[in-house]
Motif scaffolding. Structure first.
Motif, PDB file in Angstrom:
ATOM      1  N   ALA A 124       0.884  -1.122  -0.113  1.00  0.00           N
ATOM      2  CA  ALA A 124      -0.026   0.124  -0.050  1.00  0.00           C
ATOM      3  C   ALA A 124       0.818   1.282  -0.156  1.00  0.00           C
ATOM      4  N   LEU A 125       1.814   1.404   0.889  1.00  0.00           N
ATOM      5  CA  LEU A 125       2.761   2.509   1.132  1.00  0.00           C
ATOM      6  C   LEU A 125       3.561   2.959  -0.380  1.00  0.00           C
ATOM      7  N   PRO A 126       4.272   1.683  -0.884  1.00  0.00           N
ATOM      8  CA  PRO A 126       5.062   1.873  -1.932  1.00  0.00           C
ATOM      9  C   PRO A 126       4.040   2.574  -3.265  1.00  0.00           C
ATOM     10  N   LEU A 127       2.901   1.899  -3.115  1.00  0.00           N
ATOM     11  CA  LEU A 127       2.006   2.261  -4.331  1.00  0.00           C
ATOM     12  C   LEU A 127       1.520   3.765  -4.111  1.00  0.00           C
ATOM     13  N   VAL A 128       1.140   4.246  -2.840  1.00  0.00           N
ATOM     14  CA  VAL A 128       1.007   5.770  -2.722  1.00  0.00           C
ATOM     15  C   VAL A 128       2.163   6.700  -3.314  1.00  0.00           C
ATOM     16  N   VAL A 129       3.466   6.096  -2.828  1.00  0.00           N
ATOM     17  CA  VAL A 129       4.554   6.941  -3.111  1.00  0.00           C
ATOM     18  C   VAL A 129       4.880   6.947  -4.563  1.00  0.00           C
ATOM     19  N   SER A 130       4.485   5.906  -5.325  1.00  0.00           N
ATOM     20  CA  SER A 130       4.805   5.734  -6.811  1.00  0.00           C
ATOM     21  C   SER A 130       3.722   6.551  -7.473  1.00  0.00           C
ATOM     22  N   ALA A 131       2.652   6.580  -6.873  1.00  0.00           N
ATOM     23  CA  ALA A 131       1.420   7.420  -7.650  1.00  0.00           C
ATOM     24  C   ALA A 131       1.807   9.031  -7.487  1.00  0.00           C
ATOM     25  N   ALA A 132       2.493   9.239  -6.325  1.00  0.00           N
ATOM     26  CA  ALA A 132       3.001  10.529  -6.401  1.00  0.00           C
ATOM     27  C   ALA A 132       3.964  11.013  -7.197  1.00  0.00           C
ATOM     28  N   LEU A 133       5.070  10.132  -7.191  1.00  0.00           N
ATOM     29  CA  LEU A 133       5.975  10.285  -8.072  1.00  0.00           C
ATOM     30  C   LEU A 133       5.641  10.437  -9.708  1.00  0.00           C
ATOM     31  N   LEU A 134       4.814   9.715 -10.075  1.00  0.00           N
ATOM     32  CA  LEU A 134       3.998   9.679 -11.173  1.00  0.00           C
ATOM     33  C   LEU A 134       3.413  10.771 -11.662  1.00  0.00           C
ATOM     34  N   SER A 135       2.747  11.413 -10.525  1.00  0.00           N
ATOM     35  CA  SER A 135       2.118  12.870 -10.801  1.00  0.00           C
ATOM     36  C   SER A 135       3.159  13.908 -11.072  1.00  0.00           C
ATOM     37  N   PHE A 136       4.234  13.746 -10.387  1.00  0.00           N
ATOM     38  CA  PHE A 136       5.682  14.737 -10.460  1.00  0.00           C
ATOM     39  C   PHE A 136       6.027  14.857 -11.936  1.00  0.00           C
ATOM     40  N   ALA A 137       6.105  13.686 -12.307  1.00  0.00           N
ATOM     41  CA  ALA A 137       6.551  13.288 -13.535  1.00  0.00           C
ATOM     42  C   ALA A 137       5.555  13.742 -14.809  1.00  0.00           C
ATOM     43  N   HIS A 138       4.288  13.442 -14.298  1.00  0.00           N
ATOM     44  CA  HIS A 138       3.360  13.950 -15.497  1.00  0.00           C
ATOM     45  C   HIS A 138       3.196  15.522 -15.513  1.00  0.00           C
ATOM     46  N   GLY A 139       3.323  15.997 -14.278  1.00  0.00           N
ATOM     47  CA  GLY A 139       3.417  17.504 -14.331  1.00  0.00           C
ATOM     48  C   GLY A 139       4.558  18.200 -15.113  1.00  0.00           C
ATOM     49  N   ALA A 140       5.592  17.325 -15.211  1.00  0.00           N
ATOM     50  CA  ALA A 140       6.772  17.961 -15.501  1.00  0.00           C
ATOM     51  C   ALA A 140       6.910  17.738 -17.094  1.00  0.00           C
ATOM     52  N   ASN A 141       6.120  16.693 -17.537  1.00  0.00           N
ATOM     53  CA  ASN A 141       6.013  16.516 -19.135  1.00  0.00           C
ATOM     54  C   ASN A 141       4.760  17.125 -19.571  1.00  0.00           C
ATOM     55  N   ASP A 142       3.574  17.068 -18.982  1.00  0.00           N
ATOM     56  CA  ASP A 142       2.255  17.377 -19.647  1.00  0.00           C
ATOM     57  C   ASP A 142       1.722  18.921 -19.523  1.00  0.00           C
ATOM     58  N   VAL A 143       2.441  19.673 -18.761  1.00  0.00           N
ATOM     59  CA  VAL A 143       2.255  21.003 -18.566  1.00  0.00           C
ATOM     60  C   VAL A 143       2.547  21.744 -19.891  1.00  0.00           C
ATOM     61  N   ALA A 144       3.522  21.129 -20.772  1.00  0.00           N
ATOM     62  CA  ALA A 144       3.929  21.823 -22.066  1.00  0.00           C
ATOM     63  C   ALA A 144       2.558  21.754 -22.912  1.00  0.00           C
ATOM     64  N   ASN A 145       1.728  20.822 -22.791  1.00  0.00           N
ATOM     65  CA  ASN A 145       0.371  20.712 -23.680  1.00  0.00           C
ATOM     66  C   ASN A 145      -0.330  21.889 -23.474  1.00  0.00           C
ATOM     67  N   ALA A 146      -0.326  22.363 -22.136  1.00  0.00           N
ATOM     68  CA  ALA A 146      -1.170  23.695 -21.833  1.00  0.00           C
ATOM     69  C   ALA A 146      -0.631  24.988 -22.193  1.00  0.00           C
ATOM     70  N   VAL A 147       0.827  24.783 -22.135  1.00  0.00           N
ATOM     71  CA  VAL A 147       1.476  26.174 -22.069  1.00  0.00           C
ATOM     72  C   VAL A 147       2.372  26.335 -23.322  1.00  0.00           C
ATOM     73  N   GLY A 148       2.968  25.128 -23.881  1.00  0.00           N
ATOM     74  CA  GLY A 148       3.656  25.204 -24.833  1.00  0.00           C
ATOM     75  C   GLY A 148       3.502  26.246 -25.949  1.00  0.00           C
ATOM     76  N   PRO A 149       2.255  26.024 -26.521  1.00  0.00           N
ATOM     77  CA  PRO A 149       1.655  27.097 -27.672  1.00  0.00           C
ATOM     78  C   PRO A 149       1.419  28.386 -26.942  1.00  0.00           C
ATOM     79  N   LEU A 150       1.108  28.576 -25.738  1.00  0.00           N
ATOM     80  CA  LEU A 150       0.971  29.750 -25.307  1.00  0.00           C
ATOM     81  C   LEU A 150       2.316  30.579 -24.960  1.00  0.00           C
ATOM     82  N   ALA A 151       3.407  29.762 -24.625  1.00  0.00           N
ATOM     83  CA  ALA A 151       4.479  30.465 -24.479  1.00  0.00           C
ATOM     84  C   ALA A 151       5.037  31.001 -25.985  1.00  0.00           C
TER      85      ALA A 151
END
Length: 489
Positions: A304-331
């Motif tokens: 259970a605990l490793p799963l929660v940690v992995s979900a948090a890290l996946l969210s960090f990685a997703h934020g790093a990658n997919d924010v580009a889809n929202a603000v790449g053209p805006l930039a």
């Protein structure tokens, strides 16, 4: 003093009951409007912030309009794409829906602000060659049309309950507007070909890796005589693999702003982190497993605990990658307005990154629960062990794909991993049933085998169709919007 007649009280009660029913009806009608209202407020605030920061300089109204569309896109990314990271943990009951929303919001925002810049540059200029577009005005309209088309397509996909790739949505939008603006030669087709290949590569890789880990866990931990002893041996190893993989991935994505990290250095960082995590988790797992019964239910607590940690890290990685889809053209639009020219080297203002980061978190909180439930529990049944395999598969597949130079979608990997886990469970259950039937001399009838299907085929068809149609649909919509904008301009 005379008491009022009984009928008077009855009339008053009836009136109060009517008022109460009216209040309940008002609340029932108003409740569905709360989330859209808050989303609209965020979009308006993004536009106001852009207007204040741009001041009275030329083209500030274009930037305000682009900021509004970028905020709308970020909301849709949060509503659709983040479900892939949190869905397995929620479906496995390792996290409540509220806890998942809080963790995802924090880590998505952190990932976008800490490690999101480099990917933004790729999305803003890596698909459509700026030099092929006639002038800055045409480039601005093309980017705005792409952004709006991708956001509208994501909105529709979320409403239909289909987790799609936001990267493919924005890529399709840029391609559609680019073709109308400057012809087929303006699009970097080698990048588009690689993206088309990833439709097949991403889910298959994710599914195979997740199924392989689940097979390992079943063989080495679940179906052995002493389950607790096996868990003490192998769970720390799996935690070490998880930590090492994420460390390597985040080293590549998150440290580029500080120091340039190659794949070799990232792998070394991952190996060191993995070994350290393994050493620290051995006593932790031993302590956690003391007094546990020797049964499968006990094992779920260890994952259970490793799963929660992995979900948090996946969210960090997703934020790093997919924010580009929202603000790449805006930039790209902000750069073109400020400098009046096009460039391959786009500088990303901090406020643009903040709009993307906050928009993803707000969209997740307001509209994410529906797809989180679908991904977590409606495709196939997940427990902490199966969900851990999904999260581990997502991280490992992205690292392997980066090493091989293959473009992959985190959405396709995560959903493919869930299907991979489900199909492996089906195969394994049928194999055990057949073996049991042979031992008892009773073969399993076909109708019983079909009843034991553990993956919902209807969801698989919906998701696959949405994946295939994403790029052409967003491209067609973007082309139409670009022509409309040109007519109105």
């Amino acid at each position: 003093m005379a008491t009022p007649p009984v009928n008077q009280w009855k009339t008053l009660d009836k009136d109060l009951k009517r008022i109460g029913l009216l209040e309940e009806a008002t609340q029932f009608v108003a409740r569905p409007l709360v989330a859209p209202g808050l989303a609209l407020a965020f979009i308006v605030l993004a536009g106001l912030a852009a207007g204040i920061l741009m001041g009275a300089q030329a083209g500030h109204l274009i930037v305000v309009a682009a900021a509004v569309i970028g905020a709308y896109m970020a909301l849709n990314i949060g509503a659709n794409d983040v479900a892939n990271n949190m869905g397995p943990a929620v479906g496995a009951n390792a996290l409540t829906l509220g806890g998942a929303l809080v963790i995802a919001a924090v880590f998505e925002t952190a990932g976008a602000l800490v490690a999101g810049g480099d990917v933004v540059k790729t999305v803003s200029t890596g698909i459509l060659a700026p030099e092929a577009v006639p002038d800055a005005a045409h480039f601005i309209w093309a980017m705005m049309a792409a952004l709006l088309a991708a956001a509208l397509w994501l909105h529709l996909a979320t409403w239909l309950g289909a987790p799609v790739s936001t990267t493919h949505s924005i890529v399709g939008g840029v391609v559609g507007a680019g073709i109308v603006a400057a012809g087929f030669g303006s699009v970097k087709w080698e990048a588009i070909g690689a993206i088309a290949a990833s439709w097949v590569i991403s889910p298959i890789l994710g599914g195979v890796v997740a199924a392989a880990f689940l097979a390992f866990i079943k063989a080495q931990i679940i179906y052995v005589e002493d389950k607790i002893a096996a868990a003490r041996r192998w769970v720390p190893v799996l935690i070490g693999i998880m930590a090492g993989t994420f460390a390597a991935y985040l080293a590549i994505k998150g440290l580029k702003k500080i120091v340039e990290i190659g794949l070799g250095e990232a792998v070394l960082i991952g190996l060191a982190t993995g070994f350290l995590s393994w050493a620290l988790s051995v006593p932790m797992v031993r302590r956690q497993s003391e007094g546990m019964e020797n049964r499968k239910k006990s094992l779920k607590k260890l994952f259970a605990l490793p799963l929660v940690v992995s979900a948090a890290l996946l969210s960090f990685a997703h934020g790093a990658n997919d924010v580009a889809n929202a603000v790449g053209p805006l930039a790209a639009i902000v750069h073109a307005v400020e400098f009046g020219s096009l460039s391959d080297n786009v500088t990303i203002p901090l406020w643009v990154m903040v709009v993307g980061a906050l928009g993803i978190s707000v969209g997740l909180s307001l509209f994410g629960p529906r797809l989180i439930r679908l991904v977590g529990s409606e495709i196939t049944k997940l427990n902490p062990m199966r969900a851990f395999c999904v999260a581990l598969s997502a991280a490992i597949t992205v690292i392997v794909a980066s090493w091989l130079g293959l473009p992959v979608s985190s959405t396709h990997i995560a959903v493919g991993a869930i299907f991979g886990v489900g199909f492996y469970r089906e195969w394994h259950a049928e194999r055990r049933a057949r073996r049991l039937g042979l031992q008892k001399g009773k073969p399993v009838p076909p109708e019983e085998r079909s009843r034991r299907l553990l993956v919902r085929r209807s969801h698989m068809l919906t998701v696959a169709a949405a994946w295939v149609i994403t790029v052409p649909a967003s491209a067609a919509l973007s082309a139409l919007l670009y022509m409309l904008m040109n007519m109105l301009a």
